[in-house]
Each structure stands twice: as C-alpha cells, then as structure tokens.
Write an enzyme that holds these catalytic residues in place. Sequence first.
Site, mmCIF file in Angstrom:
data_model
loop_
_atom_site.group_PDB
_atom_site.id
_atom_site.type_symbol
_atom_site.label_atom_id
_atom_site.label_comp_id
_atom_site.label_asym_id
_atom_site.label_seq_id
_atom_site.Cartn_x
_atom_site.Cartn_y
_atom_site.Cartn_z
ATOM 1 C CB CYS A 18 19.641 -39.876 -4.128
ATOM 2 S SG CYS A 18 19.674 -41.430 -4.967
ATOM 3 N N GLY B 61 25.429 -40.676 -14.915
ATOM 4 C CA GLY B 61 24.513 -41.802 -15.091
ATOM 5 C C GLY B 61 23.066 -41.356 -15.244
ATOM 6 C CB THR B 62 21.045 -38.789 -13.497
ATOM 7 O OG1 THR B 62 21.306 -39.338 -12.198
ATOM 8 C CG2 THR B 62 19.626 -38.252 -13.557
ATOM 9 C CG HIS C 193 30.022 -40.331 -9.294
ATOM 10 N ND1 HIS C 193 29.538 -40.515 -8.029
ATOM 11 C CD2 HIS C 193 28.960 -40.277 -10.113
ATOM 12 C CE1 HIS C 193 28.208 -40.563 -8.082
ATOM 13 N NE2 HIS C 193 27.840 -40.418 -9.335
ATOM 14 C CG ASN D 211 21.354 -48.503 -6.774
ATOM 15 O OD1 ASN D 211 20.628 -49.094 -7.573
ATOM 16 N ND2 ASN D 211 20.893 -47.627 -5.914
HETATM 17 C C1 LIG Z 1 22.284 -47.872 -10.821
HETATM 18 C C2 LIG Z 1 22.465 -46.392 -10.912
HETATM 19 N N1 LIG Z 1 22.007 -45.742 -11.982
HETATM 20 C C3 LIG Z 1 22.157 -44.418 -12.132
HETATM 21 C C4 LIG Z 1 22.783 -43.651 -11.169
HETATM 22 C C5 LIG Z 1 22.942 -42.179 -11.369
HETATM 23 O O1 LIG Z 1 24.266 -41.864 -11.711
HETATM 24 P P1 LIG Z 1 24.847 -40.386 -11.469
HETATM 25 O O2 LIG Z 1 25.087 -40.242 -9.993
HETATM 26 O O3 LIG Z 1 26.117 -40.352 -12.256
HETATM 27 O O4 LIG Z 1 23.841 -39.422 -11.988
HETATM 28 C C6 LIG Z 1 23.262 -44.290 -10.020
HETATM 29 C C7 LIG Z 1 23.872 -43.495 -8.925
HETATM 30 O O5 LIG Z 1 23.794 -43.872 -7.767
HETATM 31 C C8 LIG Z 1 23.113 -45.688 -9.887
HETATM 32 O O6 LIG Z 1 23.566 -46.347 -8.824
#
Ligand SMILES: Cc1ncc(COP(=O)(O)O)c(C=O)c1O
Length: 388
Positions: free
Chosen positions: A322, A71-72, A197, A147
């Site tokens: 995080c 996601g990042t 994930h 989230n």
């Molecule tokens: C809304 C949202 N965007 C992006 C991310 C980042 O995803 P990733 O952990 O796959 O990098 C997260 C992860 O917690 C998330 O909750």
Amino acid sequence: MRRVYLDNNATTPVLPEVFEAMGPYFAEHFGNASSIHHHGQETRSAVERARESVAALLGCRSSEIVFTSGGTEADNLAISGVVRAGDHVITSTIEHHAVLNSCKHLEAMGCEVTYVRVDGRGLVDPDEIRHALRPQTRLITIMMANNETGVLQPVEEIGKIAAEADVYFHADAVQAAGKAAIDVNRLGCDLLSLSGHKMHAPQGVGALYVRKGTVLEAMLYGGSHERSRRAGTENVPGIIGLGKAAQLAIEAMQRGDLAKMGAMRDHIEQKILAEVESSGVNGVGAPRVPNTTNIHFDYIEGEALVIALDLKGLAVSTGAACSSGAIEPSHVLTAMGLPSDTARASLRFSLGKQNTPEEIQFALDLVPRTVARLRELSPVYNRTAVSS
Ligand SMILES: Cc1ncc(COP(=O)(O)O)c(C=O)c1O
C-alpha cells in the site's frame, strides 16, 4: 513470458482446493445465512463449519471468531472496540498502517498512544512495554509477524505483561497465520486479527478472535450478525474460502511444510548474499516467519530494481504494497535504524505455498544480474567503487 510471483505478503493466490470449496456458494447454495428456510440454513451451517476451522487454527472456541472484511477491519474493530476516550494505548513503531492509523485516530479522539521502538533486528523489547504501562492503559496492540521483514515479535511475553497489568492485548497475526503456529491461549491475547488473502483464501474476508468476556463495541450499525459484533450479511463464499484455507494451513503445518519453506527462503538469502556484494538481510538474527526475506542491495533504488525485475518476469516488492510509489522509505526499516538510503535499497521476497524450487532458481538467476546492471548505471556505486 515466464512470470514468477514472490510477493505473497502482498497477497496470495487462492489455492485450487479453496476455490473449489467456494464454488457452490455463489449460485447453488446462495441463501442468506440469516434466513430460516432451507437455503438460509444450508448456508448457515457452512458458515459455522468454516468458523470451526478458523477456531481450530487459533486454538479457540468457534463462538470467539468474528468474520470481517479483512485484516484492516479486524484491526480497526479490535482497537476501536475496546478503547474509549481518555484511555492509553501501547503499540509499536513497526505496525501495519491498519493499526498505526487506527491509533492516530484514537489520538484525535483524546486518547494517548505510546509507540515503543524496535531494535536493529526489528524486535520490540517487552520491558519497554512494561515501562510504558500507565493506570489508564487499556490496550497493548503488537503484531505477531511483521509484513516487511517477517520478524516474529515476543508476543507470549507481551501477553503475560498484559495479563499481569489487566490490560487488553491485541495481536495482528495477519502475516503469521499459516506461517507460524498460533495458539491464542499460549499467546495470552484477547484479540487477534487474520486476513484471508494472506493465507491463500480470497481478498475481502478476514476474522477477529475475541476472547470470551471481552466487552467489544461494534463498529458497524445494522443487524445482529456475528453475535452483534459485526453487522452485515456475511460474505459466505469468502468465509467458506477462509475456513478451507485454515484447514489446509493446519494440515500443512502438521506435514512439516513450514520447514521446507524456510529452507527455500534460506537458500535465497545464502545465494544472493554470496553472489551480490554490498547486500544483507534486514531483520537477520531475529526469529522470522519462514516465507519472508528482506534484503538490501546498496547503491541502487529498490523501486528501480522492482521494475527491472518485473520487466523480466519476477514480482517482488519494496515493502508494504500500500505504500509502494510513496517517496518515503519504509517506516519499518527506518524504525530498525537503517539509513534511509539502505531502506530505499531494500527488497522483500515473500514465498507462498504455490512456489516451486524452479521458480526460486529463476529468481536467483535473475536478481544478481539485474543488480549488477543497475549498479553499472549508478553514479553513486561507480564513485564508491573507484574511490575504494
Ligand atoms: C500485518 C498486516 N496487518 C493488516 C493488514 C491488512 O489486511 P487486509 O489487506 O486484509 O486489509 C496487512 C496487509 O498487508 C498486514 O500485512
């Protein structure tokens, strides 16, 4: 010791069907999807089948899916892929740090960013977005589901505003995928992020939907993988896992599993609010994904409650994984107007497909007892109780 995991917004376990689908792609079908021989071709066709499954989840063409490391990376690619120095970007105060820190980076590069506020329920007002538009606005980036609270943003309305203004619209759907129906055409987004994930595929794989015709600058320099939008040899087992998870998510939604999950979540809220005084749901009254609840337990520290519950076998969280351990209260809850004490006293319970009613009962037996015990030790609670 029995362990119950209700922290599925941090990460989900890989489902057995997903694990099974991935298995052959480690040692048996190990080819590089770019190789022209048998081994490569067999892997290539599996990657393309996975791409079709992800596209089916989003209602788009498979050629519009770019696989990423998660996601990042999808959020970073969406934002840095379309924004140039001097552009203006609109986002919200409650985005994930993958978006917020991408925007901070843009500011350092000479872009301007407007961070629209949310109301007490955690909702962005589309009118605020409309008012924030400028001639230089290039991108609107607003998450689909938060989230921490699970609150679903009015993304369809925002998509219309973006289309009228001829501005790109990116939706971070990392916490919505598999928990709410997503149709990129109904949403009117040009870019949309997913993460494996968070939907029972493995960690380290994700996808970015890129609407046909979007001019996207790649972030990584290398080969011409992913139609030159994301260089690097594909994470084949991860991609196969994401494809399988997408297929299972579609089937689960068709079966009506989301309503069952929502009923379990509502049961948690009703029981906890009935049994624990001075508690309440953050984001109540807003549309939410069915797996998430964020509850404040006044007069105690959320971190202390997380640790106490963990010692008894229940895994939950104080917010974004995080930022756990950070002293600062959640930026999402404070943006919703919660006083910092209430934000610090808040816990997130997030369900996954693997959770059973027995596990929910385990949590419901444990939480009120543990809150009561911590409050007995709390000088603030005792002072308030005595004075009232
Ligand atoms: C809304 C949202 N965007 C992006 C991310 C980042 O995803 P990733 O952990 O796959 O990098 C997260 C992860 O917690 C998330 O909750």
